[in-house]
Design an enzyme around this catalytic site. Structure first.
Site, PDB file in Angstrom:
ATOM      1  N   GLU A 273       1.086  -1.372   0.049  1.00  0.00           N
ATOM      2  CA  GLU A 273      -0.298   0.206   0.180  1.00  0.00           C
ATOM      3  C   GLU A 273       1.233   1.216  -0.024  1.00  0.00           C
ATOM      4  OE1 GLU A 273      -2.441   0.540   2.967  1.00  0.00           O
ATOM      5  OE2 GLU A 273      -3.703  -1.247   3.013  1.00  0.00           O
ATOM      6  N   GLU A 329     -13.577   5.479   0.661  1.00  0.00           N
ATOM      7  CA  GLU A 329     -14.449   3.984   2.141  1.00  0.00           C
ATOM      8  C   GLU A 329     -14.539   5.478   3.227  1.00  0.00           C
ATOM      9  OE1 GLU A 329     -12.038   0.221   1.859  1.00  0.00           O
ATOM     10  OE2 GLU A 329     -10.525   2.342   1.195  1.00  0.00           O
ATOM     11  N   LYS A 332     -14.832   3.371   6.700  1.00  0.00           N
ATOM     12  CA  LYS A 332     -12.960   3.331   7.313  1.00  0.00           C
ATOM     13  C   LYS A 332     -13.681   4.494   8.676  1.00  0.00           C
ATOM     14  CE  LYS A 332      -9.227   2.765   5.386  1.00  0.00           C
ATOM     15  NZ  LYS A 332      -7.926   3.386   6.114  1.00  0.00           N
ATOM     16  N   GLU A 338      -9.179   9.367   6.827  1.00  0.00           N
ATOM     17  CA  GLU A 338      -8.985   7.960   6.323  1.00  0.00           C
ATOM     18  C   GLU A 338      -9.951   7.549   5.705  1.00  0.00           C
ATOM     19  OE1 GLU A 338      -7.303   5.915   7.294  1.00  0.00           O
ATOM     20  OE2 GLU A 338      -6.426   7.232   7.977  1.00  0.00           O
TER      21      GLU A 338
END
Ligand SMILES: *[C@@H]1O[C@H](CO)[C@@H](O)[C@H](O)[C@H]1NC(C)=O
Ligand SMILES: *[C@@H]1O[C@H](CO)[C@@H](O)[C@H](O)[C@H]1NC(C)=O
Ligand SMILES: *[C@@H]1O[C@H](CO)[C@@H](O)[C@H](O)[C@H]1NC(C)=O
Ligand SMILES: *[C@@H]1O[C@H](CO)[C@@H](O)[C@H](O)[C@H]1NC(C)=O
Length: 369
Positions: A273, A329, A332, A338
């Site tokens: 990542e 997202e 999250k 985030e």
């Protein structure tokens, strides 16, 4: 405009017949699904393919998704959930079952390239978390052994690894001071490296220059964190004498140095990542689409270069890489930032321009035929 169209056409014609070697150089995408507003599996696969990603990393081994991926050329990285690690570590039948259920029915039509056991498990220092630490390598051994006994020939190329976050190294600066945390060095890292070295797997790393930069923006140059090369912002490690032009290389090398201190000089890093947030819901300066696009394009340019650039400590070494993440997202947990790591918004529209093949960023390709 006409010139641009011509250039794109030219790129298209020369990259029209990707060889395997070329495809392997492309960057993959982390397909996280912690959102309640995301496109379907098949729409997502179409988007990933249209972005010219070479691979996709998922955070589970969802059978429907693995089935749909069989029609793609994408290399696929699947994951054993953290919660299954202890049981698998203690029982070979459970490892066999896992492989029989999540790998055998799909591979090789779905090109499973790696099985990642757990996700950043060394970042959980609760008592329960620590029990998982000690089950990690035994679980990897069992999965690896199941692949050998159940997987047949085609499963031999599948790597077994585990993605770890940078918090497993105690010191990243200067890079030569890199060392693993003392609470995991001998008990987890040494056996893990032994396993990775023995099986020819990679050391999978989740690495973000964004975090050290955003926690200390007055001392770390933004361009240095964004991999924007500059004439006058280089750092020379006083111990190793190696010169750094960006923060990512520094972080990667701190892990190479930590591995070297345990005697492992050959295990390769893979970036499981990396990325930069495109927005922050208002709480952090520096998280925006411009910086995110800049960072990701610079990472792609480096890791797709031919011959490979590597890092100052490991020049010329190719680094398999996945960018985080496909979508923003909204489920999250954690601070606002985030939920803003997507290359695409949940509607599927890109936050910035990106060529995952790196072709657009390769100076050796004449843009003006
Ligand atoms: C291991 O798992 C298998 C399959 O679930 C189960 O039948 C067996 O009892 C387990 N063995 C042990 C020692 O727990
Ligand atoms: C810093 O690195 C860049 C890129 O490699 C190089 O062009 C430049 O000459 C270096 N500058 C110094 C002061 O070493
Ligand atoms: C790593 O693997 C190589 C090749 O199998 C072996 O020669 C070397 O001794 C191993 N390194 C360590 C530290 O075990
Ligand atoms: C993907 O590759 C195709 C063919 O090489 C090209 O036409 C297209 O522009 C690329 N897409 C992106 C998003 O880079």
């Amino acid at each position: 405009m006409i010139l641009l169209v011509l250039c794109l056409f030219y790129l298209l014609t020369i990259s029209g017949e990707p060889t395997d070697a070329k495809t392997l150089r492309n960057v993959g995408i982390c397909y996280g699904r912690l959102g309640d507003n995301l496109p379907s599996f098949s729409e997502s696969i179409q988007l990933i393919k249209s972005m010219n990603a070479s691979g996709v990393k998922i955070y589970d081994a969802n059978p429907d998704l693995l089935h749909l991926l069989s029609d793609s050329e994408l290399r696929v990285s699947i994951m054993v959930p953290n919660g299954d690690i202890r049981r698998i570590a203690s029982n070979q039948s459970l490892a066999d079952e896992w492989v029989e259920r999540h790998v055998i029915p799909f591979h090789p039509r779905t090109r499973i390239e790696s099985i990642l056991v757990g996700n950043e498990i060394l970042s959980d220092s609760t008592e329960q978390g620590k029990q998982v630490w000690h089950a990690l390598v035994p679980a990897m051994e069992r999965i690896s052994s199941s692949l050998k006994t159940r997987g047949g020939r085609s499963a031999r190329g599948i790597r077994v690894g585990t993605p770890l976050a940078m918090d497993m190294v105690v010191s990243t600066f200067p890079p030569s001071s890199g060392a693993f945390r003392s609470d995991v060095r001998d008990s987890v890292m040494a056996p893990l490296l032994n396993f990775l070295n023995r099986t020819g797997s990679h050391f999978f790393l989740d690495v973000y220059t964004y975090f050290p930069w955003s926690s200390d923006p007055s001392h770390i140059d933004l361009d240095y964190a964004l991999l924007v090369e500059q004439e006058n912002v280089n750092y020379t490690d006083p111990e190793s004498g190696l010169t750094y032009t960006n923060l990512l290389d520094q972080m990667l090398d701190s892990v190479y140095f930590a591995m070297g201190k345990l005697g492992y000089h050959r295990v390769k890093l893979a970036i499981a990542e990396t990325g930069w947030p495109n927005g922050d819901g208002g709480d952090v300066f520096g998280a925006n689409s411009f910086n995110a696009g800049t960072y990701n394009r610079n990472v792609i340019k480096r890791v797709t270069s031919d011959p490979p650039i590597g890092t100052p400590a490991r020049p010329g070494e190719a680094i398999t890489s996945y960018l985080f993440a496909l979508y923003d997202e909204n489920q999250k947990p954690g601070p606002d930032v985030e939920r803003h790591w997507g290359m695409l918004s949940p509607s599927g529209s890109p936050h910035y321009v990106l060529d995952l093949t790196g072709d657009l960023y390769r100076p050796e390709i004449p843009l003006d035929p």
